[in-house]
Scaffold this motif. Structure first.
Motif, PDB file in Angstrom:
ATOM      1  N   GLU A   1       2.228  19.565 -11.385  1.00  0.00           N
ATOM      2  CA  GLU A   1       1.760  19.631 -10.007  1.00  0.00           C
ATOM      3  C   GLU A   1       1.317  21.050  -9.714  1.00  0.00           C
ATOM      4  N   ASN A   2       0.077  21.198  -9.237  1.00  0.00           N
ATOM      5  CA  ASN A   2      -0.505  22.518  -9.020  1.00  0.00           C
ATOM      6  C   ASN A   2      -0.982  22.639  -7.579  1.00  0.00           C
ATOM      7  N   ASN A   3      -0.275  23.455  -6.785  1.00  0.00           N
ATOM      8  CA  ASN A   3      -0.606  23.627  -5.371  1.00  0.00           C
ATOM      9  C   ASN A   3      -0.981  25.066  -5.026  1.00  0.00           C
ATOM     10  N   ALA A   4      -1.220  25.892  -6.029  1.00  0.00           N
ATOM     11  CA  ALA A   4      -1.609  27.286  -5.827  1.00  0.00           C
ATOM     12  C   ALA A   4      -2.445  27.707  -7.016  1.00  0.00           C
ATOM     13  N   PRO A   5      -3.193  28.821  -6.913  1.00  0.00           N
ATOM     14  CA  PRO A   5      -3.959  29.285  -8.070  1.00  0.00           C
ATOM     15  C   PRO A   5      -3.084  29.377  -9.309  1.00  0.00           C
ATOM     16  N   PHE A   6      -3.505  28.714 -10.370  1.00  0.00           N
ATOM     17  CA  PHE A   6      -2.664  28.594 -11.552  1.00  0.00           C
ATOM     18  C   PHE A   6      -3.535  28.662 -12.789  1.00  0.00           C
ATOM     19  N   GLN A   7      -3.094  29.444 -13.767  1.00  0.00           N
ATOM     20  CA  GLN A   7      -3.826  29.528 -15.015  1.00  0.00           C
ATOM     21  C   GLN A   7      -2.840  29.602 -16.163  1.00  0.00           C
ATOM     22  N   ALA A   8      -3.072  28.776 -17.168  1.00  0.00           N
ATOM     23  CA  ALA A   8      -2.211  28.769 -18.351  1.00  0.00           C
ATOM     24  C   ALA A   8      -3.087  28.722 -19.586  1.00  0.00           C
ATOM     25  N   ASP A   9      -2.684  29.454 -20.623  1.00  0.00           N
ATOM     26  CA  ASP A   9      -3.500  29.503 -21.835  1.00  0.00           C
ATOM     27  C   ASP A   9      -3.505  28.175 -22.570  1.00  0.00           C
ATOM     28  N   ASN A  10      -2.368  27.543 -22.705  1.00  0.00           N
ATOM     29  CA  ASN A  10      -2.274  26.311 -23.486  1.00  0.00           C
ATOM     30  C   ASN A  10      -1.302  25.348 -22.822  1.00  0.00           C
ATOM     31  N   ILE A  11      -1.776  24.144 -22.573  1.00  0.00           N
ATOM     32  CA  ILE A  11      -0.943  23.082 -22.012  1.00  0.00           C
ATOM     33  C   ILE A  11      -0.889  21.935 -23.018  1.00  0.00           C
ATOM     34  N   HIS A  12       0.322  21.567 -23.426  1.00  0.00           N
ATOM     35  CA  HIS A  12       0.517  20.442 -24.331  1.00  0.00           C
ATOM     36  C   HIS A  12       1.300  19.365 -23.580  1.00  0.00           C
ATOM     37  N   PHE A  13       0.702  18.194 -23.407  1.00  0.00           N
ATOM     38  CA  PHE A  13       1.436  17.047 -22.893  1.00  0.00           C
ATOM     39  C   PHE A  13       2.006  16.308 -24.088  1.00  0.00           C
ATOM     40  N   VAL A  14       3.327  16.220 -24.157  1.00  0.00           N
ATOM     41  CA  VAL A  14       4.010  15.656 -25.318  1.00  0.00           C
ATOM     42  C   VAL A  14       4.950  14.555 -24.852  1.00  0.00           C
ATOM     43  N   VAL A  15       4.891  13.418 -25.514  1.00  0.00           N
ATOM     44  CA  VAL A  15       5.814  12.318 -25.251  1.00  0.00           C
ATOM     45  C   VAL A  15       6.733  12.176 -26.451  1.00  0.00           C
ATOM     46  N   ASP A  16       8.032  12.192 -26.191  1.00  0.00           N
ATOM     47  CA  ASP A  16       9.019  12.099 -27.264  1.00  0.00           C
ATOM     48  C   ASP A  16       9.902  10.893 -26.985  1.00  0.00           C
ATOM     49  N   GLY A  17       9.605   9.783 -27.692  1.00  0.00           N
ATOM     50  CA  GLY A  17      10.375   8.576 -27.457  1.00  0.00           C
ATOM     51  C   GLY A  17       9.880   7.845 -26.223  1.00  0.00           C
ATOM     52  N   GLY A  18      10.619   6.849 -25.800  1.00  0.00           N
ATOM     53  CA  GLY A  18      10.259   6.107 -24.606  1.00  0.00           C
ATOM     54  C   GLY A  18       9.291   4.981 -24.901  1.00  0.00           C
ATOM     55  N   PRO A  19       8.563   4.527 -23.862  1.00  0.00           N
ATOM     56  CA  PRO A  19       7.677   3.370 -24.017  1.00  0.00           C
ATOM     57  C   PRO A  19       6.490   3.691 -24.912  1.00  0.00           C
ATOM     58  N   ALA A  20       5.807   2.627 -25.355  1.00  0.00           N
ATOM     59  CA  ALA A  20       4.657   2.801 -26.254  1.00  0.00           C
ATOM     60  C   ALA A  20       3.540   3.575 -25.582  1.00  0.00           C
ATOM     61  N   THR A  21       3.379   3.385 -24.284  1.00  0.00           N
ATOM     62  CA  THR A  21       2.380   4.130 -23.523  1.00  0.00           C
ATOM     63  C   THR A  21       3.085   4.876 -22.410  1.00  0.00           C
ATOM     64  N   SER A  22       2.806   6.162 -22.306  1.00  0.00           N
ATOM     65  CA  SER A  22       3.446   6.987 -21.289  1.00  0.00           C
ATOM     66  C   SER A  22       2.382   7.561 -20.360  1.00  0.00           C
ATOM     67  N   ASP A  23       2.563   7.445 -19.052  1.00  0.00           N
ATOM     68  CA  ASP A  23       1.628   7.955 -18.064  1.00  0.00           C
ATOM     69  C   ASP A  23       2.084   9.331 -17.588  1.00  0.00           C
ATOM     70  N   CYS A  24       1.157  10.291 -17.669  1.00  0.00           N
ATOM     71  CA  CYS A  24       1.398  11.644 -17.178  1.00  0.00           C
ATOM     72  C   CYS A  24       0.320  11.990 -16.157  1.00  0.00           C
ATOM     73  N   TYR A  25       0.614  12.968 -15.289  1.00  0.00           N
ATOM     74  CA  TYR A  25      -0.307  13.293 -14.204  1.00  0.00           C
ATOM     75  C   TYR A  25      -0.463  14.802 -14.061  1.00  0.00           C
ATOM     76  N   ILE A  26      -1.699  15.220 -13.737  1.00  0.00           N
ATOM     77  CA  ILE A  26      -1.940  16.557 -13.198  1.00  0.00           C
ATOM     78  C   ILE A  26      -2.322  16.363 -11.746  1.00  0.00           C
ATOM     79  N   THR A  27      -1.471  16.809 -10.854  1.00  0.00           N
ATOM     80  CA  THR A  27      -1.644  16.580  -9.425  1.00  0.00           C
ATOM     81  C   THR A  27      -1.698  17.915  -8.696  1.00  0.00           C
ATOM     82  N   GLY A  28      -1.836  17.851  -7.380  1.00  0.00           N
ATOM     83  CA  GLY A  28      -1.784  19.041  -6.548  1.00  0.00           C
ATOM     84  C   GLY A  28      -3.013  19.192  -5.680  1.00  0.00           C
TER      85      GLY A  28
END
Length: 358
Positions: free
Chosen positions: A8-35
């Motif tokens: 969730e991003n509600n202010a100026p934000f900068q990151a060099d590298n973002i990795h969305f990683v799912v470890d275990g759980g359901p076969a399909t995992s829903d992730c969000y970039i919000t803000g």
């Protein structure tokens, strides 16, 4: 930064590298970039552990300055945009890993110019991968792309075609109008084709604001390299952008007709009537109206009758708007009638049109 969940991003934000990683759980995992603020990322990776697949949904726009890497997953734009800088690229895209343009959001690549083809790995939904590539040999520009899984007779609205085309519309926009010289590549697979589509005689078509027109010759689609898509088609020297699709010869008239001429071939001096019948495609204009340079009245569903005066031919010039649509012609006597156009190849196609009516 490794994220197993949402950002969730509600202010100026900068990151060099973002990795969305799912470890275990359901076969399909829903992730969000919000803000409420655009997130600026150096790179973005959709990763996994085991057999999980990530669906990343954007509810705010994202700027990418590095590489978007697909290991196993899709990005769903919704109403948000994904913007890649001139130094950014994609890696790992294929028929299972791509950007889904499932709303009003677009995929933008900035400062595109030169002789390399820049890939837009997009699809209209989670089951159709229909990428395109742009090589811009003109002035550097930003290009934005989205795709939909219907083709309308009015470009963005109207009646959806049920046959005679690939059932995909590729929407392309440039940030600054003018100066672009684009070589365009469109890809699709067999399930995307509508009934009566002939991939052995097809062309890329562009909606010009009033009708669909060909931007290339009628050719056979090539087989794609690899198994992500089945077929590929090219068009060159494109400088006008909006909606594009792939159509076969029964869908539009694939030649720009510049002149229709009635000729007196027997010298008898009798009146010679040549009739041009407009098709049901949009884009026919009324002679004498603003922006129409037709000498004869060509209105959708009606006919223009040009009387042949003794001892001299009557010609009626047809502009772009007049020439798009189904065209047939006939002569009421034994005189000959022919179509003239801007090139020998177009003339041959035009003569075919007069005999057979596309």
């Amino acid at each position: 930064i490794y994220i197993s969940g949402d950002l969730e991003n509600n202010a100026p934000f900068q990151a060099d590298n973002i990795h969305f990683v799912v470890d275990g759980g359901p076969a399909t995992s829903d992730c969000y970039i919000t803000g409420t603020t655009t997130a600026s990322l150096g790179s973005l990776t959709l990763s996994k552990v085991g057999t999980q697949t990530i669906n990343l949904y954007l509810t705010t726009s994202v700027m990418i300055d590095g590489t978007v890497t697909f290991i196993d997953g899709k990005v769903f734009l919704g109403s948000s945009d994904m913007v890649l800088s001139a130094t950014s690229d994609f890696s790992g895209q294929d028929g299972d890993n791509y950007v889904v343009t499932n709303g009003t959001g677009v995929l933008t690549r900035e400062d595109q110019s030169g002789f390399s083809y820049e890939i837009f790995p997009v699809g209209p939904d989670a089951s159709s991968y229909t990428p395109l590539a742009i090589q811009n040999r003109g002035t550097s520009d930003d290009f934005s792309v989205k795709v939909s899984n219907q083709v309308y007779d009015g470009g963005t609205s109207g009646t959806a075609y049920e046959e005679g085309s690939v059932g995909i519309t590729w929407f392309i926009d440039e940030a600054v109008v003018g100066g672009s010289d684009v070589h365009l590549t469109l890809e699709w697979s067999t399930p995307n084709e509508l009934d009566a589509f002939n991939r052995d005689l097809c062309t890329i078509a562009h909606y010009n604001g009033s009708s669909w027109e060909s931007v290339g010759n009628m050719v056979s689609a090539q087989s794609s390299v690899g198994d992500a898509t089945d077929y590929i088609l090219y068009a060159y020297n494109i400088s006008d952008f909006s909606a594009f699709s792939v159509v076969s010869s029964g869908r539009i008239l694939a030649v720009l007709v510049t002149c229709f001429e009635a000729m007196d071939s027997d010298g008898e001096g009798n009146s010679n009537i040549v009739e041009i019948t407009a098709g049901t495609q949009p884009g026919w204009c009324v002679a004498g109206s603003a922006g129409c340079n037709c000498a004869a009245v060509l209105v959708s569903g009606s006919a223009a009758v040009v009387p042949r005066k003794p001892s001299r031919a009557i010609s009626s010039s047809l502009g772009n708007a007049c020439a798009t649509g189904s065209v047939s012609a006939r002569s009421t006597s034994d005189r000959r009638s022919r179509l003239r156009s801007g090139s020998p190849q177009a003339a041959r196609l035009a003569n075919r049109a007069i005999r057979h009516s596309f």
